[in-house]
Motif scaffolding. Structure first.
Motif, short mmCIF file in Angstrom:
data_model
loop_
_atom_site.label_atom_id
_atom_site.label_comp_id
_atom_site.label_asym_id
_atom_site.label_seq_id
_atom_site.Cartn_x
_atom_site.Cartn_y
_atom_site.Cartn_z
N GLY A 183 0.78 -1.22 0.00
CA GLY A 183 0.00 0.00 0.00
C GLY A 183 0.81 1.27 0.00
N GLU A 184 2.03 1.24 0.54
CA GLU A 184 2.87 2.43 0.63
C GLU A 184 3.62 2.72 -0.67
OE1 GLU A 184 2.96 -0.11 2.73
OE2 GLU A 184 1.85 0.77 4.42
N LEU A 185 3.59 1.77 -1.61
CA LEU A 185 4.27 1.97 -2.90
C LEU A 185 3.26 2.33 -3.97
CD1 LEU A 185 6.75 -1.05 -2.98
CD2 LEU A 185 7.14 1.26 -2.10
N THR A 186 3.72 3.06 -5.00
CA THR A 186 2.85 3.39 -6.12
C THR A 186 2.59 2.14 -6.97
OG1 THR A 186 4.65 3.91 -7.65
CG2 THR A 186 3.84 5.70 -6.22
N ASP A 225 -0.59 5.61 -4.84
CA ASP A 225 -0.18 4.58 -3.89
C ASP A 225 -1.18 3.43 -3.87
OD1 ASP A 225 1.99 6.10 -3.19
OD2 ASP A 225 1.10 6.91 -1.37
N GLY A 226 -0.69 2.25 -3.50
CA GLY A 226 -1.54 1.07 -3.49
C GLY A 226 -2.78 1.24 -2.62
N HIS A 227 -2.64 1.92 -1.49
CA HIS A 227 -3.79 2.07 -0.58
C HIS A 227 -4.83 3.04 -1.12
CE1 HIS A 227 -2.63 6.08 0.88
NE2 HIS A 227 -1.38 5.63 0.94
N GLN A 228 -4.51 3.77 -2.20
CA GLN A 228 -5.46 4.70 -2.80
C GLN A 228 -6.31 4.06 -3.89
OE1 GLN A 228 -2.41 7.59 -4.00
NE2 GLN A 228 -3.24 9.02 -2.50
N LEU A 229 -6.02 2.82 -4.24
CA LEU A 229 -6.71 2.15 -5.35
C LEU A 229 -8.05 1.58 -4.89
CD1 LEU A 229 -3.73 0.15 -6.90
CD2 LEU A 229 -4.47 2.48 -7.43
N SER A 230 -8.94 1.42 -5.85
CA SER A 230 -10.19 0.70 -5.59
C SER A 230 -9.90 -0.78 -5.44
CB SER A 230 -11.17 0.92 -6.74
OG SER A 230 -10.70 0.26 -7.92
N GLY A 231 -10.88 -1.54 -4.97
CA GLY A 231 -10.69 -2.98 -4.83
C GLY A 231 -10.35 -3.65 -6.14
N GLU A 260 -8.94 -2.24 -8.81
CA GLU A 260 -7.59 -1.83 -9.23
C GLU A 260 -6.52 -2.57 -8.44
OE1 GLU A 260 -8.68 2.78 -10.53
OE2 GLU A 260 -8.09 2.30 -8.47
N ARG A 261 -6.76 -2.77 -7.15
CA ARG A 261 -5.78 -3.51 -6.34
C ARG A 261 -5.66 -4.96 -6.83
NH1 ARG A 261 -8.13 -0.64 -2.07
NH2 ARG A 261 -9.39 -2.44 -1.44
N GLN A 262 -6.79 -5.56 -7.19
CA GLN A 262 -6.72 -6.94 -7.67
C GLN A 262 -6.01 -7.01 -9.02
OE1 GLN A 262 -6.27 -10.01 -6.90
NE2 GLN A 262 -8.27 -10.32 -6.00
N MET A 263 -6.24 -6.03 -9.89
CA MET A 263 -5.51 -5.98 -11.15
C MET A 263 -4.01 -5.83 -10.90
SD MET A 263 -7.91 -3.46 -13.45
CE MET A 263 -9.68 -3.79 -13.63
N LEU A 264 -3.65 -4.98 -9.94
CA LEU A 264 -2.24 -4.78 -9.64
C LEU A 264 -1.62 -6.04 -9.05
CD1 LEU A 264 0.25 -3.01 -9.48
CD2 LEU A 264 -0.66 -2.00 -7.37
N ALA A 265 -2.35 -6.71 -8.17
CA ALA A 265 -1.84 -7.96 -7.60
C ALA A 265 -1.60 -8.99 -8.69
CB ALA A 265 -2.83 -8.51 -6.57
N LEU A 266 -2.52 -9.07 -9.64
CA LEU A 266 -2.37 -10.01 -10.75
C LEU A 266 -1.22 -9.58 -11.66
CD1 LEU A 266 -3.38 -12.50 -12.20
CD2 LEU A 266 -5.19 -11.11 -13.24
N GLY A 267 -1.12 -8.28 -11.92
CA GLY A 267 -0.03 -7.77 -12.75
C GLY A 267 1.33 -8.05 -12.12
N ARG A 268 1.43 -7.88 -10.80
CA ARG A 268 2.69 -8.18 -10.10
C ARG A 268 3.08 -9.64 -10.24
NH1 ARG A 268 3.60 -6.21 -4.07
NH2 ARG A 268 4.99 -7.97 -4.36
N ALA A 269 2.08 -10.51 -10.20
CA ALA A 269 2.37 -11.94 -10.35
C ALA A 269 2.79 -12.26 -11.78
CB ALA A 269 1.15 -12.76 -9.95
#
Length: 250
Positions: free
Chosen positions: A104-107, A146-152, A154-163
């Motif tokens: 959450g603290e990272l963009t 930042d990660g904590h600013q994303l919608s649910g 968007e966070r799931q997309m980012l989690a999948l993108g990171r993987a």
């Protein structure tokens, strides 16, 4: 329940993932009992079952976060049991856990760079990040957030993108649709299906959203009380109302 006859699958030639005789317990008795599952490159396997059936425990055993007491877990012939979690990742396993895996603290972009850290360098890393933005356009628009600013979603997309940016051979996901709007779920499911086909990626998808999971899966595996009770084509499972009532509650 005609599909139950497939509960013990024969060995599948060319399997990327091969789980055989896996048993896991926490001290009060086994949570998983002699579980065997195989999946080929490019195949999406939906891991289904009620709460407490053992889905999350199985994913934990894959990553090494949960200790298996018996059995083998092989990825492209390499036995992962005994490896540290980070070594399993380097051997091609990626997990998107329930609750997501975003810092959450990272963009957004910093999260993606972290995911690419040991796989890509220099121009190759920039191309990989560009590929994730093309896959999930909302992330590019929010790359400085930042990660904590994303919608649910968007966070799931980012989690999948990171993987995915680490170019795994096996992607395991635990309830990726949980709490998300139907349109976001549809996009994520579609991306999983397309990515599996394009990259030859093996996907193990643990989901309570049975209809959504079976809509993109090649096969479905149903767990009940820690045992595999069904292993069948996704279309067969979707059409078998007696089986759905017995094990999936609808």
């Amino acid at each position: 329940m005609s599909a139950t006859s497939a509960a013990t699958p024969a060995t599948r030639s060319g399997a990327a993932l091969s789980i055989a005789g896996l048993t896991v317990g926490y001290g009060g008795g086994p949570v998983l009992h002699d579980v065997s599952i195989e999946a080929r490159p490019g195949e999406v396997v939906a891991l289904l079952g009620a709460n407490g059936a053992g889905k999350t425990t199985l994913l934990g055993a894959l990553t090494g976060r949960v200790r298996a007491t018996a059995g083998t877990i092989r990825l492209d012939g390499t036995d992962l049991r005994g490896m540290r979690t980070e070594d399993r990742a380097r051997n091609g396993l990626a997990l998107v856990p329930d609750g997501q895996s975003v810092v959450g603290e990272l963009t957004v972009e910093e999260n993606l760079r972290l995911g690419a850290l040991w796989r890509h360098r220099g121009a190759a890393r920039e191309r990989a990040i560009r590929g994730i933005y093309e896959m999930f356009e909302p992330l590019e628009r929010r790359k400085d957030a930042d990660g904590h600013q994303l919608s649910g979603g968007e966070r799931q997309m980012l989690a999948l993108g990171r993987a995915l940016i680490a170019e795994p051979r096996l992607l395991a996901l635990d309830e990726p649709s949980l709490g998300l709007a139907p349109l976001v779920v549809a996009q994520i499911m579609r991306t999983l299906r397309e990515t599996a086909r394009e990259r030859g990626l093996t996907v193990l998808l643990a989901e309570q959203n049975v209809t959504g999971a079976l809509s993109i899966a090649d096969r479905g595996v149903v767990l009940n009380l820690g045992k595999v009770v069904v292993d069948a084509d996704a279309a067969t499972l979707a059409e078998d109302s007696a089986l759905r009532h017995a094990y999936l509650g609808f």
